[in-house]
Write a protein that holds these residues in place. Structure first.
Motif, PDB file in Angstrom:
ATOM      1  N   VAL A  38       0.849  -1.188   0.000  1.00  0.00           N
ATOM      2  CA  VAL A  38       0.000   0.000   0.000  1.00  0.00           C
ATOM      3  C   VAL A  38       0.885   1.238   0.000  1.00  0.00           C
ATOM      4  N   LEU A  39       0.701   2.104  -0.993  1.00  0.00           N
ATOM      5  CA  LEU A  39       1.442   3.354  -1.095  1.00  0.00           C
ATOM      6  C   LEU A  39       0.613   4.489  -0.502  1.00  0.00           C
ATOM      7  N   TYR A  40       1.282   5.521  -0.002  1.00  0.00           N
ATOM      8  CA  TYR A  40       0.617   6.698   0.537  1.00  0.00           C
ATOM      9  C   TYR A  40       0.581   7.782  -0.545  1.00  0.00           C
ATOM     10  N   SER A  41      -0.509   8.572  -0.581  1.00  0.00           N
ATOM     11  CA  SER A  41      -0.610   9.698  -1.506  1.00  0.00           C
ATOM     12  C   SER A  41      -1.170  10.921  -0.795  1.00  0.00           C
ATOM     13  N   ARG A  42      -0.592  12.081  -1.087  1.00  0.00           N
ATOM     14  CA  ARG A  42      -1.154  13.337  -0.574  1.00  0.00           C
ATOM     15  C   ARG A  42      -2.385  13.739  -1.376  1.00  0.00           C
ATOM     16  N   ASP A  43      -2.516  13.238  -2.610  1.00  0.00           N
ATOM     17  CA  ASP A  43      -3.640  13.574  -3.495  1.00  0.00           C
ATOM     18  C   ASP A  43      -4.110  12.300  -4.175  1.00  0.00           C
ATOM     19  N   ILE A  44      -5.007  11.575  -3.524  1.00  0.00           N
ATOM     20  CA  ILE A  44      -5.420  10.252  -3.988  1.00  0.00           C
ATOM     21  C   ILE A  44      -6.076  10.298  -5.372  1.00  0.00           C
ATOM     22  N   ASP A  45      -6.852  11.351  -5.660  1.00  0.00           N
ATOM     23  CA  ASP A  45      -7.503  11.454  -6.969  1.00  0.00           C
ATOM     24  C   ASP A  45      -6.481  11.626  -8.087  1.00  0.00           C
ATOM     25  N   ALA A  46      -5.487  12.477  -7.872  1.00  0.00           N
ATOM     26  CA  ALA A  46      -4.448  12.682  -8.890  1.00  0.00           C
ATOM     27  C   ALA A  46      -3.625  11.417  -9.093  1.00  0.00           C
ATOM     28  N   THR A  47      -3.325  10.699  -8.015  1.00  0.00           N
ATOM     29  CA  THR A  47      -2.564   9.460  -8.142  1.00  0.00           C
ATOM     30  C   THR A  47      -3.364   8.420  -8.918  1.00  0.00           C
ATOM     31  N   LEU A  48      -4.664   8.309  -8.634  1.00  0.00           N
ATOM     32  CA  LEU A  48      -5.513   7.379  -9.381  1.00  0.00           C
ATOM     33  C   LEU A  48      -5.495   7.705 -10.869  1.00  0.00           C
ATOM     34  N   GLN A  49      -5.654   8.978 -11.204  1.00  0.00           N
ATOM     35  CA  GLN A  49      -5.663   9.378 -12.615  1.00  0.00           C
ATOM     36  C   GLN A  49      -4.327   9.071 -13.295  1.00  0.00           C
ATOM     37  N   LYS A  50      -3.221   9.281 -12.589  1.00  0.00           N
ATOM     38  CA  LYS A  50      -1.901   8.993 -13.139  1.00  0.00           C
ATOM     39  C   LYS A  50      -1.741   7.494 -13.407  1.00  0.00           C
ATOM     40  N   ILE A  51      -2.219   6.664 -12.479  1.00  0.00           N
ATOM     41  CA  ILE A  51      -2.123   5.211 -12.649  1.00  0.00           C
ATOM     42  C   ILE A  51      -2.913   4.760 -13.875  1.00  0.00           C
ATOM     43  N   VAL A  52      -4.128   5.270 -14.034  1.00  0.00           N
ATOM     44  CA  VAL A  52      -4.951   4.911 -15.188  1.00  0.00           C
ATOM     45  C   VAL A  52      -4.283   5.384 -16.481  1.00  0.00           C
ATOM     46  N   ALA A  53      -3.763   6.614 -16.471  1.00  0.00           N
ATOM     47  CA  ALA A  53      -3.143   7.177 -17.679  1.00  0.00           C
ATOM     48  C   ALA A  53      -1.894   6.427 -18.111  1.00  0.00           C
ATOM     49  N   THR A  54      -1.228   5.752 -17.166  1.00  0.00           N
ATOM     50  CA  THR A  54       0.008   5.047 -17.506  1.00  0.00           C
ATOM     51  C   THR A  54      -0.185   3.546 -17.676  1.00  0.00           C
ATOM     52  N   GLY A  55      -1.453   3.094 -17.758  1.00  0.00           N
ATOM     53  CA  GLY A  55      -1.715   1.695 -18.076  1.00  0.00           C
ATOM     54  C   GLY A  55      -2.140   0.808 -16.923  1.00  0.00           C
ATOM     55  N   GLY A  56      -2.331   1.383 -15.727  1.00  0.00           N
ATOM     56  CA  GLY A  56      -2.836   0.595 -14.606  1.00  0.00           C
ATOM     57  C   GLY A  56      -4.339   0.416 -14.716  1.00  0.00           C
ATOM     58  N   THR A  57      -4.854  -0.578 -14.012  1.00  0.00           N
ATOM     59  CA  THR A  57      -6.289  -0.867 -14.011  1.00  0.00           C
ATOM     60  C   THR A  57      -6.812  -0.762 -12.587  1.00  0.00           C
ATOM     61  N   ILE A  58      -7.882  -0.017 -12.403  1.00  0.00           N
ATOM     62  CA  ILE A  58      -8.476   0.116 -11.072  1.00  0.00           C
ATOM     63  C   ILE A  58      -9.243  -1.164 -10.756  1.00  0.00           C
TER      64      ILE A  58
ATOM     65  N   PRO B 264       0.637  -3.217 -15.025  1.00  0.00           N
ATOM     66  CA  PRO B 264       0.578  -3.924 -16.309  1.00  0.00           C
ATOM     67  C   PRO B 264       0.968  -5.398 -16.234  1.00  0.00           C
ATOM     68  N   ASP B 265       1.692  -5.822 -15.190  1.00  0.00           N
ATOM     69  CA  ASP B 265       2.023  -7.239 -15.029  1.00  0.00           C
ATOM     70  C   ASP B 265       0.959  -7.999 -14.251  1.00  0.00           C
ATOM     71  N   GLY B 266      -0.055  -7.298 -13.754  1.00  0.00           N
ATOM     72  CA  GLY B 266      -1.123  -7.940 -13.009  1.00  0.00           C
ATOM     73  C   GLY B 266      -0.947  -7.933 -11.500  1.00  0.00           C
ATOM     74  N   TYR B 267       0.124  -7.310 -10.983  1.00  0.00           N
ATOM     75  CA  TYR B 267       0.300  -7.213  -9.538  1.00  0.00           C
ATOM     76  C   TYR B 267      -0.709  -6.222  -8.969  1.00  0.00           C
ATOM     77  N   GLU B 268      -1.366  -6.609  -7.871  1.00  0.00           N
ATOM     78  CA  GLU B 268      -2.314  -5.701  -7.221  1.00  0.00           C
ATOM     79  C   GLU B 268      -1.621  -4.934  -6.109  1.00  0.00           C
TER      80      GLU B 268
END
Length: 121
Positions: free
Chosen positions: A72-92, A110-114
Motif C-alpha cells: 500500500v502506497l501513501y498519496s497526498r492527493d489520492i484522486d491525482a494518483t488514481l488518474q496517473k495510474i490509469v493514464a500510464t496503463g494501470g487498471t483500477i 501492467p504485469d497484473g500485480y495488485e
C-alpha cells in the motif's frame, strides 16, 4: 490503519503500508511484537494494524497464500494518483472507498500485480 503516522513515514507515492493474511491474528501479533517490537491496534476481530519504525501494515484474517501480501502506497492527493495510474496503463480493481482514518483504492499494474494507494480523508 493505525492513527499513529508521523510525517517522516508519509512520503508521497512511496510504499507505506503492507497487509498480510493470517489464520491466527493473536499468534501473528505475539510473534511480530516479540521479534521486531511492532505495536498493534485492533480494528474488530478480523483486522489488526501494526506500526514499525519506517513502514506500517496490518494483518487480516485469512488463509496465507504465497503472493498475497498487499503493498500500500501513501498519496497526498489520492484522486491525482488514481488518474496517473490509469493514464500510464494501470487498471483500477477497487475504486476509492472510505475506511476508518482515510480513503483507499486498489489497482493492478501492467504485469497484473495488485497494489493499493491510501490517503487521509
Amino acid at each position: 490503519m493505525a492513527d499513529t503516522h508521523s510525517e517522516r513515514k508519509l512520503i508521497h507515492e512511496q510504499v507505506q503500508y503492507i497487509e498480510f493474511l493470517s489464520k491466527d491474528l493473536s499468534r501473528a501479533k505475539e510473534f511480530y511484537a516479540k521479534s521486531f517490537g511492532w505495536k498493534f491496534t485492533d480494528y474488530g476481530p478480523n483486522y489488526t494494524a501494526f506500526e514499525g519504525d519506517y513502514v506500517d501494515g496490518g494483518f487480516t484474517r485469512g488463509e496465507p497464500v504465497k503472493g498475497t501480501i498487499l503493498v500500500v502506497l501513501y498519496s497526498r492527493d489520492i484522486d491525482a494518483t488514481l488518474q496517473k495510474i490509469v493514464a500510464t496503463g494501470g487498471t483500477i480493481v477497487k475504486d476509492i472507498f472510505n475506511f476508518p482514518g482515510g480513503k483507499r483504492f486498489h489497482f493492478s499494474d501492467p504485469d497484473g500485480y495488485e497494489l493499493a494507494v491510501w490517503s487521509f480523508q
